[in-house]
Design an enzyme around this catalytic site. Structure first.
Site, mmCIF file in Angstrom:
data_model
loop_
_atom_site.group_PDB
_atom_site.id
_atom_site.type_symbol
_atom_site.label_atom_id
_atom_site.label_comp_id
_atom_site.label_asym_id
_atom_site.label_seq_id
_atom_site.Cartn_x
_atom_site.Cartn_y
_atom_site.Cartn_z
ATOM 1 C CE1 TYR A 1 59.425 10.604 32.393
ATOM 2 C CE2 TYR A 1 58.051 12.363 31.542
ATOM 3 C CZ TYR A 1 58.587 11.679 32.613
ATOM 4 O OH TYR A 1 58.281 12.053 33.879
ATOM 5 C CG ASN B 1 46.955 14.624 24.438
ATOM 6 O OD1 ASN B 1 47.823 15.291 24.991
ATOM 7 N ND2 ASN B 1 47.212 13.499 23.810
ATOM 8 N N GLY B 2 47.266 18.071 23.865
ATOM 9 C CA GLY B 2 48.236 18.664 22.953
ATOM 10 C C GLY B 2 48.363 20.156 23.170
ATOM 11 C CB CYS C 1 46.099 16.585 28.522
ATOM 12 S SG CYS C 1 46.385 18.267 29.091
ATOM 13 N N GLY D 1 48.960 13.298 33.242
ATOM 14 C CA GLY D 1 48.628 14.554 33.901
ATOM 15 C C GLY D 1 48.060 14.301 35.287
#
Length: 501
Positions: A270, A130-131, A27, A55
């Site tokens: 990535y 986020n995570g 995210c 996302g």
């Protein structure tokens, strides 16, 4: 403990194109405090747009003005949801936070979209995360057993419940109390009526940066979001740090025991945008060095180096420069293909793959091709790309992965398949070569990846990075995983022992 062990596991479903082999990003978060009147939501929308690569499933923004919260959450892309000229009227205020989402914990439902909001006894609070929490199921089941009522299946809601149930007096202390109970990799941005609070996990697995636009402060997942909104980069939020921003300024707190940082290597492989600076390192520079190292470790006689776009481009440039083999765009990627083109029948899916990646026959025909990808997960996309390159007339195809073989799943916010679906975990190198239908196959070594990070050799006793997907060395305990693997029979036995005691 008894509730966490005995209660049913909460499943974590998510949508995935069956022909898409990419590891899915977790995210992106962005928060701003102290803009010109009613401009915060517009700034956040721009920041989220820059973080769209983290996302593409859903997005949301929460703003606050005159002690009142305004929230919008939508399925789809940021530009579609928050591109209107009336955004400042819909989401007014000088403070706002936003989130762009791909589901890793919880399903693809509107109720799981962040920021999540709750009314506490001290006032409203919104949170974006986020995570992934590795003790999410443990905490959720424990809270349910204590009477908590959940409205979503997202691990972010657990944090709200923990804040609400804390017995601390001040909201900052309640936030710290809650964060002290969660485990995993996370970057959090939290908004109350009077404060914005940011936090990064004790190992710094997930990134979070701090910037400024004049007198306004910005918290975001990557520096590319700061660039998009015209903010200057101040610094990375440190691992285990809690940032508190209010009308008195910025305060840095270090409430947790000090630990060595272990940022996630996949941010460089990535996830992060190439123009971002993550933990002081240029993502673009790291990826080019990955390609250079790959050329040294797996040289081959060839006519052309071709990237798998877009994430394979910097590594392919590095490979070409190091090897002296010309670089060409032998595969053209469509940036305009959405989910509506993913059809249920196998034939239509095959056509969808060709729409996403089109081989450039003028570059490939009659050539010995070195095909550079950032990573190989299940191998399904790789097979289709190799066949397409051969169909365009390539004489030889030599596949190179700019990251080491992925051998283990992730539990810190990356949607990565279980071990039995990871091609490198279930085949030898020669078996993979035959399966992928290539003339040769090579992966960057773990030490080669560390060299690209300019970090020196990996220290097995104290690794400098989170690299478990390559090594199996998870940086935290995996409580939920341990409970799931223990099974219901063992859980019930433990519960009986606890009750009888």
């Amino acid at each position: 403990m008894s509730h966490a062990i005995a209660d049913p596991v909460v499943h974590r479903p998510h949508w995935r194109d069956p022909d898409d082999d990419r590891p899915r990003l977790e995210c992106g978060v962005c928060g701003v405090w102290g803009t010109a009147p009613d401009q915060a939501s517009a700034v956040v929308a721009l920041g989220l747009h820059a973080l769209q690569h983290r996302g593409q499933e859903a997005c949301g923004i929460a703003s606050v003005k005159d002690d009142r919260f305004h929230t919008e959450r939508h399925m789809g892309l940021v530009g579609e949801a928050f591109g209107g000229a009336d955004l400042s009227a819909r989401l007014p205020g000088r403070a706002a936070l936003g989130h762009t989402r791909y589901s890793t914990a919880g399903g693809s439902f509107l109720r799981n979209i962040q920021p999540m909001f709750a009314d506490l006894d001290s006032g409203g609070i919104a949170i974006a995360h986020n995570g992934n929490l590795t003790n999410f199921l443990f905490l959720r089941n424990q809270l349910v057993g204590e009477g908590a009522i959940f409205q979503s299946t997202s691990d972010s809601e657990v944090i709200l419940h923990l804040i609400a149930r804390s017995r601390k007096a001040r909201i900052v202390d309640r936030f710290i109390d809650a964060v002290g109970r969660i485990e995993g990799g996370y970057a959090l941005v939290c908004q109350t009526r009077t404060k914005m609070i940011g936090a990064r996990d004790p190992l710094g697995i997930r990134p979070l940066v701090l910037g400024r636009i004049g007198d306004a402060w910005v918290l975001a997942s990557e520096t590319c979001a700061l660039d998009a909104v015209g903010a200057t980069f101040e610094r990375d939020v440190e691992h285990g740090e809690v940032i508190v921003i209010d009308h008195e300024g910025l305060q840095s707190l270090k409430p947790f025991p000090s630990r060595a940082a272990r940022p996630c290597l996949f941010e460089y492989v990535y996830f992060s945008r190439p123009d971002s600076i993550v933990n002081g390192r240029s993502v673009y520079g790291v990826r080019k060095r990955m390609g250079q190292g790959l050329a040294r470790e797996h040289a081959v006689e060839a006519d052309v180096v071709v990237p798998v776009p877009d994430s394979g481009v910097p590594a392919a440039l590095g490979y070409a420069q190091e090897s002296g083999i010309p670089y060409e765009m032998g595969i053209i990627r469509s940036h305009y293909l959405g989910r509506t083109f993913i059809q249920p029948s196998q034939g239509d899916r095959q056509r969808g793959v060709r729409l996403k990646h089109s081989p450039n026959r003028a570059v490939l025909e009659g050539k010995r091709v070195v095909l550079i990808d950032d990573s190989i997960v299940r191998g399904t996309t790789s097979v289709k790309l190799v066949r397409a390159v051969r169909a365009a007339g390539a004489k030889e195809v030599h596949l190179r992965s700019a990251s080491p073989p992925i051998l283990h799943p992730d539990f810190y916010g990356i949607d990565m398949p279980e071990r039995d679906q990871l091609i490198a975990a279930n085949m030898t190198l020669e078996e993979m070569r035959l399966h992928l239908e290539v003339d040769s196959l090579g992966f960057l070594s773990v030490d080669g990846l560390y060299a690209a990070m300019e970090a020196g050799p990996r220290n097995p006793e104290s690794p400098q990075f989170t690299d478990h997907y390559f090594t199996g060395d998870y940086p935290t305990r995996l409580l939920d995983r341990e409970i799931e693997e223990g099974g219901r029979e063992d859980a019930n036995r433990q519960l009986s022992l606890l009750v009888s005691a």
